[in-house]
Design a protein around this motif. Structure first.
Motif, PDB file in Angstrom:
ATOM      1  N   HIS A  15       5.875 -61.502-121.080  1.00 39.82           N
ATOM      2  CA  HIS A  15       6.776 -61.431-119.931  1.00 39.82           C
ATOM      3  C   HIS A  15       6.042 -61.653-118.617  1.00 39.82           C
ATOM      4  CE1 HIS A  15       5.173 -57.370-120.407  1.00 39.82           C
ATOM      5  NE2 HIS A  15       5.340 -57.253-119.111  1.00 39.82           N
ATOM      6  N   GLU A  16       4.727 -61.880-118.701  1.00 40.87           N
ATOM      7  CA  GLU A  16       3.961 -62.177-117.496  1.00 40.87           C
ATOM      8  C   GLU A  16       2.943 -63.261-117.803  1.00 40.87           C
ATOM      9  OE1 GLU A  16       1.987 -58.601-116.172  1.00 40.87           O
ATOM     10  OE2 GLU A  16       1.474 -58.050-118.193  1.00 40.87           O
ATOM     11  N   LEU A  17       2.578 -63.996-116.767  1.00 46.48           N
ATOM     12  CA  LEU A  17       1.658 -65.124-116.896  1.00 46.48           C
ATOM     13  C   LEU A  17       0.262 -64.622-117.220  1.00 46.48           C
ATOM     14  CD1 LEU A  17       1.292 -68.186-116.481  1.00 46.48           C
ATOM     15  CD2 LEU A  17       0.770 -67.691-114.108  1.00 46.48           C
ATOM     16  N   GLY A  18      -0.314 -65.112-118.322  1.00 44.37           N
ATOM     17  CA  GLY A  18      -1.675 -64.720-118.632  1.00 44.37           C
ATOM     18  C   GLY A  18      -1.997 -64.750-120.109  1.00 44.37           C
ATOM     19  N   TRP A  19      -3.134 -64.165-120.436  1.00 46.24           N
ATOM     20  CA  TRP A  19      -3.653 -64.129-121.797  1.00 46.24           C
ATOM     21  C   TRP A  19      -4.298 -62.767-122.012  1.00 46.24           C
ATOM     22  CZ3 TRP A  19      -8.830 -63.302-122.850  1.00 46.24           C
ATOM     23  CH2 TRP A  19      -9.669 -63.315-121.730  1.00 46.24           C
ATOM     24  N   ALA A  20      -4.573 -62.441-123.266  1.00 46.14           N
ATOM     25  CA  ALA A  20      -5.248 -61.178-123.567  1.00 46.14           C
ATOM     26  C   ALA A  20      -5.799 -61.222-124.987  1.00 46.14           C
ATOM     27  CB  ALA A  20      -4.296 -60.006-123.411  1.00 46.14           C
ATOM     28  N   VAL A  21      -6.715 -60.312-125.258  1.00 42.57           N
ATOM     29  CA  VAL A  21      -7.252 -60.136-126.607  1.00 42.57           C
ATOM     30  C   VAL A  21      -6.503 -58.976-127.257  1.00 42.57           C
ATOM     31  CG1 VAL A  21      -9.308 -59.565-127.963  1.00 42.57           C
ATOM     32  CG2 VAL A  21      -9.520 -60.989-125.921  1.00 42.57           C
ATOM     33  N   GLU A  22      -5.915 -59.234-128.408  1.00 45.65           N
ATOM     34  CA  GLU A  22      -5.213 -58.227-129.208  1.00 45.65           C
ATOM     35  C   GLU A  22      -4.099 -57.498-128.445  1.00 45.65           C
ATOM     36  OE1 GLU A  22      -5.251 -57.903-132.345  1.00 45.65           O
ATOM     37  OE2 GLU A  22      -7.015 -59.082-132.780  1.00 45.65           O
ATOM     38  N   ASN A  70     -13.237 -79.413-115.569  1.00 43.86           N
ATOM     39  CA  ASN A  70     -13.311 -79.181-114.124  1.00 43.86           C
ATOM     40  C   ASN A  70     -13.958 -77.850-113.751  1.00 43.86           C
ATOM     41  OD1 ASN A  70     -12.005 -81.629-113.088  1.00 43.86           O
ATOM     42  ND2 ASN A  70     -10.259 -80.887-114.265  1.00 43.86           N
ATOM     43  N   LYS A  71     -14.491 -77.148-114.757  1.00 49.51           N
ATOM     44  CA  LYS A  71     -15.202 -75.881-114.553  1.00 49.51           C
ATOM     45  C   LYS A  71     -14.364 -74.886-113.759  1.00 49.51           C
ATOM     46  CE  LYS A  71     -19.573 -78.059-115.128  1.00 49.51           C
ATOM     47  NZ  LYS A  71     -20.731 -78.643-114.622  1.00 49.51           N
ATOM     48  N   LEU A  72     -13.082 -74.779-114.140  1.00 46.74           N
ATOM     49  CA  LEU A  72     -12.192 -73.835-113.488  1.00 46.74           C
ATOM     50  C   LEU A  72     -12.461 -72.422-113.987  1.00 46.74           C
ATOM     51  CD1 LEU A  72      -8.867 -75.878-113.676  1.00 46.74           C
ATOM     52  CD2 LEU A  72     -10.492 -75.736-111.784  1.00 46.74           C
ATOM     53  N   LYS A  73     -12.250 -71.455-113.142  1.00 51.22           N
ATOM     54  CA  LYS A  73     -12.465 -70.059-113.508  1.00 51.22           C
ATOM     55  C   LYS A  73     -11.252 -69.541-114.279  1.00 51.22           C
ATOM     56  CE  LYS A  73     -13.621 -65.588-111.576  1.00 51.22           C
ATOM     57  NZ  LYS A  73     -13.756 -64.797-110.371  1.00 51.22           N
ATOM     58  N   LEU A  74     -11.494 -68.934-115.418  1.00 50.45           N
ATOM     59  CA  LEU A  74     -10.417 -68.354-116.227  1.00 50.45           C
ATOM     60  C   LEU A  74      -9.925 -67.085-115.556  1.00 50.45           C
ATOM     61  CD1 LEU A  74      -8.839 -68.485-118.917  1.00 50.45           C
ATOM     62  CD2 LEU A  74     -10.665 -67.088-119.919  1.00 50.45           C
ATOM     63  N   ARG A  75      -8.621 -66.968-115.438  1.00 51.98           N
ATOM     64  CA  ARG A  75      -8.068 -65.750-114.836  1.00 51.98           C
ATOM     65  C   ARG A  75      -8.394 -64.560-115.727  1.00 51.98           C
ATOM     66  NH1 ARG A  75      -2.658 -66.203-113.356  1.00 51.98           N
ATOM     67  NH2 ARG A  75      -2.775 -68.428-113.500  1.00 51.98           N
ATOM     68  N   PRO A  76      -8.494 -63.362-115.155  1.00 51.97           N
ATOM     69  CA  PRO A  76      -8.796 -62.177-115.969  1.00 51.97           C
ATOM     70  C   PRO A  76      -7.704 -61.930-117.017  1.00 51.97           C
ATOM     71  CG  PRO A  76      -9.014 -61.684-113.623  1.00 51.97           C
ATOM     72  CD  PRO A  76      -8.385 -63.037-113.736  1.00 51.97           C
ATOM     73  N   ALA A  77      -8.096 -61.291-118.103  1.00 48.95           N
ATOM     74  CA  ALA A  77      -7.136 -60.929-119.146  1.00 48.95           C
ATOM     75  C   ALA A  77      -6.095 -59.966-118.579  1.00 48.95           C
ATOM     76  CB  ALA A  77      -7.857 -60.289-120.321  1.00 48.95           C
ATOM     77  N   LEU A  78      -4.909 -59.962-119.170  1.00 49.52           N
ATOM     78  CA  LEU A  78      -3.815 -59.132-118.666  1.00 49.52           C
ATOM     79  C   LEU A  78      -4.148 -57.648-118.668  1.00 49.52           C
ATOM     80  CD1 LEU A  78      -0.737 -60.936-120.233  1.00 49.52           C
ATOM     81  CD2 LEU A  78      -1.414 -60.884-117.841  1.00 49.52           C
ATOM     82  N   ASN A  79      -4.996 -57.206-119.594  1.00 50.09           N
ATOM     83  CA  ASN A  79      -5.341 -55.784-119.600  1.00 50.09           C
ATOM     84  C   ASN A  79      -6.266 -55.419-118.440  1.00 50.09           C
ATOM     85  OD1 ASN A  79      -7.420 -57.241-120.820  1.00 50.09           O
ATOM     86  ND2 ASN A  79      -8.086 -55.493-122.014  1.00 50.09           N
ATOM     87  N   LEU A  80      -6.867 -56.416-117.784  1.00 50.02           N
ATOM     88  CA  LEU A  80      -7.730 -56.168-116.625  1.00 50.02           C
ATOM     89  C   LEU A  80      -7.011 -56.389-115.299  1.00 50.02           C
ATOM     90  CD1 LEU A  80     -10.949 -57.952-117.909  1.00 50.02           C
ATOM     91  CD2 LEU A  80     -10.405 -55.509-117.995  1.00 50.02           C
ATOM     92  N   PRO A  82      -2.881 -57.470-114.081  1.00 50.51           N
ATOM     93  CA  PRO A  82      -1.542 -57.936-114.454  1.00 50.51           C
ATOM     94  C   PRO A  82      -1.256 -59.335-113.907  1.00 50.51           C
ATOM     95  CG  PRO A  82      -1.458 -55.715-113.552  1.00 50.51           C
ATOM     96  CD  PRO A  82      -2.847 -56.234-113.325  1.00 50.51           C
ATOM     97  N   GLY A  83      -0.484 -60.099-114.654  1.00 53.63           N
ATOM     98  CA  GLY A  83      -0.118 -61.447-114.232  1.00 53.63           C
ATOM     99  C   GLY A  83       1.216 -61.459-113.518  1.00 53.63           C
ATOM    100  N   ALA A  84       1.536 -62.596-112.943  1.00 49.68           N
ATOM    101  CA  ALA A  84       2.829 -62.774-112.282  1.00 49.68           C
ATOM    102  C   ALA A  84       3.930 -62.771-113.348  1.00 49.68           C
ATOM    103  CB  ALA A  84       2.843 -64.088-111.512  1.00 49.68           C
TER     104      ALA A  84
END
Length: 96
Positions: A15-22, A70-80, A82-84
């Motif tokens: 329900h929010e933009l992002g990624w996470a582990v487990e 393009n060596k873009l920075k990965l956004r932090p995981a959702l547990n670190l 919250p995403g939009a």
């Protein structure tokens, strides 16, 4: 109905933009192997039966490759961090 009805908090589709582990609530989830603990697979949960599975996965892979090239920075995981919130209607998606 539409694809947005199956999305939302507590639906395990993200329900929010992002990624996470487990994190079963993340739209893009990295999973660990139970035996080894290594990251072993990725789940993309936002696609549904109305999308072409191969095209959806190709888009995700192309975005990942673009980030690497393009060596873009990965956004932090959702547990670190919250995403939009993701759009909840077709109209919101068109204007996002």
């Amino acid at each position: 109905g539409n694809s947005f009805r199956r999305m939302g908090k507590g639906c395990w589709t993200g329900h929010e933009l992002g990624w996470a582990v487990e994190d079963k609530e993340a739209p893009l989830r990295l999973c660990r192997d139970v035996g080894t603990g290594f990251l072993s697979n990725v789940e993309l949960k936002l696609s549904d039966f109305t999308a072409n599975l191969y095209l959806s996965l190709a888009c995700v892979l192309a975005c990942g490759l673009n980030g690497i090239v393009n060596k873009l920075k990965l956004r932090p995981a959702l547990n670190l961090q919250p995403g939009a919130p993701l759009p909840t209607t077709f109209g919101e998606a068109l204007t996002a």
